[in-house]
Design an enzyme around this catalytic site. Structure first.
Site, PDB file in Angstrom:
ATOM      1  N   CYS A  13      27.426 -35.813  45.374  1.00  0.00           N
ATOM      2  CA  CYS A  13      27.249 -34.596  44.592  1.00  0.00           C
ATOM      3  C   CYS A  13      26.471 -33.568  45.398  1.00  0.00           C
ATOM      4  O   CYS A  13      26.030 -33.848  46.514  1.00  0.00           O
ATOM      5  CB  CYS A  13      26.536 -34.888  43.270  1.00  0.00           C
ATOM      6  SG  CYS A  13      24.806 -35.352  43.487  1.00  0.00           S
ATOM      7  N   ASP A 434      39.590   2.563  64.081  1.00  0.00           N
ATOM      8  CA  ASP A 434      39.755   3.146  65.410  1.00  0.00           C
ATOM      9  C   ASP A 434      41.187   3.675  65.487  1.00  0.00           C
ATOM     10  O   ASP A 434      42.082   3.157  64.817  1.00  0.00           O
ATOM     11  CB  ASP A 434      39.509   2.069  66.469  1.00  0.00           C
ATOM     12  CG  ASP A 434      39.825   2.556  67.872  1.00  0.00           C
ATOM     13  OD1 ASP A 434      39.270   3.594  68.266  1.00  0.00           O
ATOM     14  OD2 ASP A 434      40.633   1.906  68.548  1.00  0.00           O
TER      15      ASP A 434
END
Length: 752
Positions: A13, A434
């Site tokens: 767990c 760009d």
């Protein structure tokens, strides 16, 4: 600092994950540690001068778990070990589930008359005999459920508590309590209590939790499906030419420099460069690009892609762990093992969750025993609280979604380096693009060449020779355009001395004793060079949206070149979709303003930063961030790397430079801007899925624990059976993983 990824064994767990993190962080020299319960692995950053992997493994071993380094060659056949181990674990769980399931069915059927208070003719009373139930339950508890007790004992020795602690206490309490009315029924009768036993509850709870574990194991195996698909793309053999002979050899035996023959329909075994022949190649499996790509001598080929039409020979340049496919698999593995910031809340909760549940269970027993004076009711509620509480659901909520999401990204040609990047992409407000190589194709072509002295006496070709000789020393796309144009004109190039590249301005060098400078209009003015002779031509070319570079020889302007770079076919639609998704799209370029604005109008961008030098790009991104916006930067060149690193999320075009890709958080392998849309949509789908999982996990525990504690009994006279609590606990984590698996159906959407 070094970084290592280790595979973990023995976790049950999220509390186990916290225990392992604490153990590793206690090792001197460990800088950072992140355990992913869903991926069952840990990423450790450590100082190799102070510690090593062995010390980290010993710390994990001392905590009661096992850690193994993930092998470097991710495509090696041995990498299938994890799948085999998971299958072996599933087979073991299945055997235990069959025993506990059959026994549970017998016990429940035998207990029906007592549970319902009805006489059921076809159920013999001897099935409810407590001695028979004891005999049947004991192997279920201590063989099928042995790991719960062993792990709980280990946790106790480490002064910690896990899900196994809750299961062991819950089922153990039901079993031990049932021993007393079995051995001493008269004592209970004398005290006015029914000598009820709860063996069936202990057995059924074990069976249901084993069923949940099996389903969870299988579901978690499916979250790694993307990795298996990627690894399955690899060719198994290669046809290598050695000593003039064609020889089929295993892929692992191919070495750099081998010449490999590929025929139509075959997979390309490794990365390389074509030396003879040509073909079209389907690269969809690694780039997401569906259209086959034409390849000829000098072009690179990627291992695992499929040759479509022609035969060709290529020289291997990257093999094994260095291939493009291996790097993709490694990146996906790293991303699947990383933690998203949204998981911090769940980690904090699971840190105190199990001790809190044990405290609530004890308090529940005390309250009900004191209020009702009924040990049976107190026992039922206590066991119910212990069993229904499931920290697994909280621990699985985030990592399972991240694993599926990053795997789905890889299938769509998007490499996400970490869970944090995936979460940040969800919050984006601005996308900075760009221009060259990102919005445009990045293959500029010379369209105009104007000289001061015209073409007399070969002046034009001489000037072109000087310019191209200097430019061939530069890696800039515009330089490549100049060199390609010179070669198309049959111009032979000369050696260059004293070459220098001035970032964002141009290049210069000495050719045949002449000082040549090539660059922007701004640079020419900074150098004090008079540009009036070609001013009108410059205005005309810029008005047409072309990039103009100036050529000066011995500090005098001699010519200009107009260079055009076509917009990628997908750019307009991708940018329009981003805007419809509520994102601001910005263009950032070192090109002149007129050219930038022409391209911006063509693709529909309203905000433009032009004439930005490479060293200023990161500053521009920072300026946008100062407006309170979460920013993504998309670029492909070396000069984009600082801006990619500055942005909240850096996205590199996969067709760009290695430096840009290294500086980015997300890589778009195909170079298509549609990948930005897909990445952001995938991020939104993943975070939405995580929030659903966290909601289910929290609500389950917030509602389930009080109900198990008997909060509804004063109002409706209803108590939650430990058996129902066990079923709810088993299926809570299964439901979270199943919800995460819905991400496998993710498809990018086109917004009209």
């Amino acid at each position: 600092m070094d970084t290592a990824n280790l595979k973990l064994r023995g976790m049950s767990c999220a509390s186990c994950a916290n225990t392992i993190e604490d153990a590793i962080r206690s090792v001197p020299g460990v800088e950072a540690c992140s355990v992913n319960f869903g991926a069952e692995q840990v990423t450790v950053t450590y100082d190799s001068g102070k510690t090593d992997i062995t010390a980290i493994q010993e710390a994990v071993d001392a905590a009661g778990y096992l850690a193994q380094p993930i092998q470097d060659d991710v495509l090696a056949p041995e990498d299938d070990t994890e799948r085999r181990e998971r299958q072996a674990e599933n087979r073991k769980l299945t055997r235990k589930l069959w025993l506990s399931g059959i026994v549970s069915a017998v016990l429940v059927i035998g207990s029906l008359p007592a549970m319902t208070g009805l006489h059921i003719p076809f159920i013999p009373m001897w099935l409810h005999n407590p001695w028979l139930q004891l005999v049947l339950t004991t192997p279920v508890l201590f063989w099928a459920g042995s790991e719960f007790f062993v792990n709980a004992w280990k946790a106790l020795k480490r002064h910690t508590a896990t899900m196994d602690t809750l299961v062991a206490i819950g089922t153990g309490t039901a079993y031990l309590y049932s021993l007393f009315p079995t051995f001493f029924p008269q004592w209970f009768i004398n005290k006015g209590f029914n000598p009820d036993v709860y063996f069936e509850a202990a057995a059924v709870i074990i069976a249901l939790i084993l069923l949940g574990g099996l389903l969870q194991n299988r579901a978690k195996g499916q979250t790694s499906e993307a990795i298996r698909k990627l690894m399955g793309l690899q060719a198994r053999t290669a046809r290598v030419i050695r000593n003039g002979q064609e020889v089929d050899i295993p892929i692992a035996e191919v070495v750099v420099g081998d010449v490999i023959l590929v025929r139509p329909g075959e997979k390309i075994p490794v990365d390389g460069e074509i030396i003879d022949g040509s073909s079209t190649i389907d690269e969809a499996m690694v780039t997401g690009e569906s259209v086959p790509v034409k390849k000829q001598p000098g072009d690179e080929v990627i291992g695992a892609t499929i040759n479509k039409t022609g035969s060709f020979k290529f020289r291997a340049t990257r093999v094994g762990k260095d291939t493009f496919l291996a790097q993709i698999v490694k990146l996906v593995q790293q991303a699947q093992g990383s933690k998203a910031p949204i998981q911090k809340l769940a980690d904090q909760v699971t840190g105190w969750f199990v001790p809190a549940v044990i405290a609530i269970a004890i308090l529940t027993f005390i309250l009900w025993y004191n209020i009702m004076g009924n040990v049976t009711m107190a026992l039922i509620t206590t066991v119910g609280v212990l069993i229904i509480a499931c920290p697994c659901a909280l621990g699985l909520a985030t990592p399972t979604s991240i694993m599926v999401g990053t795997g789905k990204g890889a299938e769509n040609g998007i490499l996400i380096k970490g869970a944090e990047s995936l979460e940040l992409a969800y919050k984006l407000k601005t996308v900075v693009l760009d221009k060259t190589g990102t919005i445009t194709q990045g293959k500029p072509t010379v369209t105009d060449f104007v000289t001061v002295n015209g073409t007399a006496n070969g002046n034009e070709l001489n000037l072109l020779r000087l310019a191209a000789s200097v430019e061939r020393n530069s890696e800039h796309p515009l330089a490549e355009a100049v060199v390609n144009y010179a070669q198309s004109q049959g111009v032979d190039l000369r050696d260059t001395q004293e070459f220098e590249a001035i970032a964002g301005s141009g290049v210069q060098g000495s050719v045949s004793n002449q000082w040549v400078q090539i660059g922007t209009h701004r640079w020419m003015r900074e150098l004090g060079i008079n540009t009036s002779a070609l001013q009108e031509d410059w205005d005309r070319l810029e008005y047409l949206g072309k990039t103009v570079i100036w050529i000066a020889v011995n500090s005098k302007v001699q010519g200009i070149m107009g260079i055009a770079d076509a917009v990628k076919p997908s750019s307009v639609n991708a940018i329009r979709t981003l805007q419809k998704m509520g994102l601001e799209v910005v263009m950032l370029t070192g090109d002149n303003r007129r050219t930038a604005e022409v391209i911006a109008r063509e693709v529909g961008i309203k905000r433009v930063f032009a004439e930005v030098r490479p060293d200023q790009k990161a500053e521009t991104v920072e300026k946008i961030q100062s407006e309170g916006k979460i920013v993504a930067m998309v670029g492909d060149g070396i000069n984009d790397a600082p801006a990619l690193a500055q942005a909240d999320v850096g996205m590199a075009i996969g067709t760009g430079t290695d430096v840009a890709i290294a500086a980015s958080d997300i890589t778009l392998i195909s170079g298509d801007l549609q990948g930005i849309v897909t990445a952001i949509q995938l991020s939104r789908a993943t975070i939405r899925n995580i929030r659903q999982n966290l909601f289910f996990a929290f609500i389950y525990n917030v509602a389930g624990i009080p109900i198990a504690a008997g909060i509804l009994f004063p109002f409706f006279g209803w108590l939650l059976s430990p058996i129902i609590a066990g079923a709810a606990m088993a299926f809570s984590s299964v439901s979270v993983v199943t919800n995460a698996l819905r991400l496998r159906k993710f498809q990018p959407k086109t917004i009209s």
